[in-house]
Motif scaffolding. Structure first.
Motif, PDB file in Angstrom:
ATOM      1  N   ASN A 122      26.504  -0.879  40.909  1.00  0.00           N
ATOM      2  CA  ASN A 122      26.373   0.162  39.880  1.00  0.00           C
ATOM      3  C   ASN A 122      27.240  -0.195  38.695  1.00  0.00           C
ATOM      4  OD1 ASN A 122      29.020   0.775  40.588  1.00  0.00           O
ATOM      5  ND2 ASN A 122      28.656   2.956  40.929  1.00  0.00           N
ATOM      6  N   ASP A 123      27.345   0.718  37.731  1.00  0.00           N
ATOM      7  CA  ASP A 123      28.294   0.512  36.636  1.00  0.00           C
ATOM      8  C   ASP A 123      29.285   1.665  36.517  1.00  0.00           C
ATOM      9  OD1 ASP A 123      26.860   2.557  35.425  1.00  0.00           O
ATOM     10  OD2 ASP A 123      26.300   1.409  33.644  1.00  0.00           O
ATOM     11  N   PRO A 142      29.121  -5.162  36.189  1.00  0.00           N
ATOM     12  CA  PRO A 142      28.032  -5.018  37.152  1.00  0.00           C
ATOM     13  C   PRO A 142      27.281  -6.326  37.412  1.00  0.00           C
ATOM     14  CG  PRO A 142      28.067  -3.147  35.673  1.00  0.00           C
ATOM     15  CD  PRO A 142      29.077  -4.110  35.142  1.00  0.00           C
ATOM     16  N   SER A 143      27.016  -7.089  36.366  1.00  0.00           N
ATOM     17  CA  SER A 143      26.343  -8.375  36.556  1.00  0.00           C
ATOM     18  C   SER A 143      27.200  -9.337  37.356  1.00  0.00           C
ATOM     19  CB  SER A 143      25.980  -8.995  35.196  1.00  0.00           C
ATOM     20  OG  SER A 143      24.994  -8.236  34.547  1.00  0.00           O
ATOM     21  N   ASP A 144      28.515  -9.332  37.087  1.00  0.00           N
ATOM     22  CA  ASP A 144      29.434 -10.142  37.890  1.00  0.00           C
ATOM     23  C   ASP A 144      29.308  -9.796  39.368  1.00  0.00           C
ATOM     24  OD1 ASP A 144      30.704 -11.577  35.817  1.00  0.00           O
ATOM     25  OD2 ASP A 144      32.151  -9.969  35.478  1.00  0.00           O
ATOM     26  N   CYS A 145      29.261  -8.493  39.651  1.00  0.00           N
ATOM     27  CA  CYS A 145      29.245  -8.034  41.038  1.00  0.00           C
ATOM     28  C   CYS A 145      28.048  -8.592  41.798  1.00  0.00           C
ATOM     29  CB  CYS A 145      29.215  -6.507  41.081  1.00  0.00           C
ATOM     30  SG  CYS A 145      30.726  -5.714  40.493  1.00  0.00           S
ATOM     31  N   VAL A 146      26.876  -8.513  41.181  1.00  0.00           N
ATOM     32  CA  VAL A 146      25.669  -8.979  41.867  1.00  0.00           C
ATOM     33  C   VAL A 146      25.672 -10.497  41.979  1.00  0.00           C
ATOM     34  CG1 VAL A 146      23.149  -9.043  41.780  1.00  0.00           C
ATOM     35  CG2 VAL A 146      24.371  -6.941  41.187  1.00  0.00           C
ATOM     36  N   LYS A 147      26.088 -11.181  40.914  1.00  0.00           N
ATOM     37  CA  LYS A 147      26.148 -12.642  40.969  1.00  0.00           C
ATOM     38  C   LYS A 147      27.138 -13.095  42.052  1.00  0.00           C
ATOM     39  CE  LYS A 147      25.758 -15.190  37.245  1.00  0.00           C
ATOM     40  NZ  LYS A 147      24.347 -15.611  37.254  1.00  0.00           N
ATOM     41  N   THR A 197      23.831  -0.548  34.640  1.00  0.00           N
ATOM     42  CA  THR A 197      23.041  -0.227  35.831  1.00  0.00           C
ATOM     43  C   THR A 197      21.793  -1.096  35.898  1.00  0.00           C
ATOM     44  OG1 THR A 197      23.798   2.073  35.748  1.00  0.00           O
ATOM     45  CG2 THR A 197      21.825   1.619  37.045  1.00  0.00           C
ATOM     46  N   VAL A 198      21.054  -1.140  34.803  1.00  0.00           N
ATOM     47  CA  VAL A 198      19.821  -1.934  34.764  1.00  0.00           C
ATOM     48  C   VAL A 198      20.151  -3.426  34.852  1.00  0.00           C
ATOM     49  CG1 VAL A 198      17.791  -2.525  33.366  1.00  0.00           C
ATOM     50  CG2 VAL A 198      18.583  -0.142  33.493  1.00  0.00           C
ATOM     51  N   SER A 199      21.206  -3.854  34.207  1.00  0.00           N
ATOM     52  CA  SER A 199      21.566  -5.273  34.230  1.00  0.00           C
ATOM     53  C   SER A 199      21.918  -5.751  35.628  1.00  0.00           C
ATOM     54  CB  SER A 199      22.744  -5.535  33.285  1.00  0.00           C
ATOM     55  OG  SER A 199      22.378  -5.297  31.945  1.00  0.00           O
ATOM     56  N   ALA A 200      22.589  -4.899  36.407  1.00  0.00           N
ATOM     57  CA  ALA A 200      22.925  -5.277  37.783  1.00  0.00           C
ATOM     58  C   ALA A 200      21.656  -5.523  38.584  1.00  0.00           C
ATOM     59  CB  ALA A 200      23.772  -4.182  38.432  1.00  0.00           C
ATOM     60  N   ALA A 201      20.671  -4.622  38.443  1.00  0.00           N
ATOM     61  CA  ALA A 201      19.405  -4.807  39.158  1.00  0.00           C
ATOM     62  C   ALA A 201      18.659  -6.037  38.652  1.00  0.00           C
ATOM     63  CB  ALA A 201      18.540  -3.561  39.019  1.00  0.00           C
ATOM     64  N   MET A 202      18.757  -6.306  37.348  1.00  0.00           N
ATOM     65  CA  MET A 202      18.071  -7.461  36.780  1.00  0.00           C
ATOM     66  C   MET A 202      18.652  -8.772  37.289  1.00  0.00           C
ATOM     67  SD  MET A 202      15.530  -8.341  34.884  1.00  0.00           S
ATOM     68  CE  MET A 202      15.074  -7.165  33.600  1.00  0.00           C
ATOM     69  N   GLU A 203      19.925  -8.786  37.636  1.00  0.00           N
ATOM     70  CA  GLU A 203      20.523 -10.001  38.204  1.00  0.00           C
ATOM     71  C   GLU A 203      19.805 -10.404  39.476  1.00  0.00           C
ATOM     72  OE1 GLU A 203      22.629 -12.285  37.400  1.00  0.00           O
ATOM     73  OE2 GLU A 203      23.211 -11.430  35.475  1.00  0.00           O
ATOM     74  N   GLY A 204      19.361  -9.412  40.247  1.00  0.00           N
ATOM     75  CA  GLY A 204      18.588  -9.738  41.434  1.00  0.00           C
ATOM     76  C   GLY A 204      17.286 -10.419  41.084  1.00  0.00           C
TER      77      GLY A 204
END
Length: 279
Positions: free
Chosen positions: A7-8, A74-79, A112-119
């Motif tokens: 999340n963010d 958030p992008s860091d987290c998913v990566k 929020t959207v960027s985290a999902a987009m990392e997937g």
């Protein structure tokens, strides 16, 4: 299913706790990797000039949920989760539930959207969930819908990984009009910078944008490919679909498929006959 959730709004937000616990109760394997504090409106920012730290946390989620608090975006987290923390890729990457909507052009700024987009960038379907209110704290209806959507996708897989941007209206369940598949709309803001003086006499500025609700919604620009087989007729009915901005006003849950390819088809068509040289 194994679901990675980020999340963010940070590790202590009610939205991510409700989402993770609801899906864990439904029998899914849940891994949470999210910022250790609020990181709203960070877009797709990455941490490049300092180390990223992740600490496993306990006592916030249900015991079956494996959770990390990360110092990054958030992008860091998913990566980090996909590249270092998880032994195997998840079946989906979920993000949210965000406190506030992510409609129209908001998605360009949304952590929020960027985290999902990392997937999606890593070939894993991503879903971003948002509750369209900054004041409401009732995330359970949105989490219940997330559970139903994940179950539906498990039984009806998407043809290719994509991002589904989901916004849930902050109204009583009985007042939700239904579920609408929508196209991305447009939201405009009047950006106002308030000039202030700090206790040391230094000037600083505070961004306070005002939302313009009634703006014309744009047509959907189509990129015709052999895979999609979309033609002029398809463009007509697609542009007759409601935008996410329009549908939320009518109290629909909106599901908007998004992609990271920002190529402008009209621009390519216009520029293809340019004759430029380096001299």
């Amino acid at each position: 299913m194994h679901l990675l959730i980020s999340n963010d709004d940070g590790i202590f937000s009610l939205g991510i706790r409700t989402l993770a616990n609801t899906l864990a109760q439904a029998g899914h394997q849940i891994t949470v990797v999210c910022p250790d504090r609020e990181r709203s409106a960070t877009g797709h920012g990455l941490t490049l000039h300092k180390p990223i730290r992740a600490e496993q946390v306990e006592g916030i989620f249900q015991p079956s949920v494996m959770a990390w608090a990360c110092s990054g975006t958030p992008s860091d987290c998913v990566k980090l989760a996909l590249g270092a923390l998880l032994n195997t890729p998840p079946d989906m990457v979920l993000s949210g539930i965000n406190h506030g909507s992510n409609l129209g052009t908001d998605v360009l700024y949304s952590g929020t959207v960027s985290a999902a987009m990392e997937g999606v960038i890593e070939d894993v379907t991503g879903i971003a969930f948002s509750l369209t209110s900054f004041s409401s704290k009732d995330f359970q209806p949105a989490a219940n819908f997330a559970q139903r959507l994940v179950a539906y996708l498990a039984a009806n897989p998407l043809p290719q990984p994509m991002l589904l941007n989901v916004n849930v209206p902050a109204v009583p369940v009985e007042k939700i009009a239904g579920v609408a598949i929508t196209r991305q709309g447009l939201r405009r803001y009047i950006d106002q910078f308030e000039k202030r003086i700090d206790p040391r006499g230094k000037t600083y500025y505070w961004l306070a944008g005002e939302l313009l609700e009634d703006v014309p919604q744009p047509d959907l620009e189509l990129v015709v490919t052999s895979q999609t087989r979309l033609g002029e007729a398809s463009g007509t009915w697609l542009n007759q679909m409601m935008t996410d901005v329009q549908a939320i006003r009518q109290h629909y849950i909106t599901i908007t498929p998004l992609q990271y390819n920002l190529s402008c088809a009209h621009g390519l068509h216009h520029l293809r006959d340019w004759t430029l040289s380096v001299e």
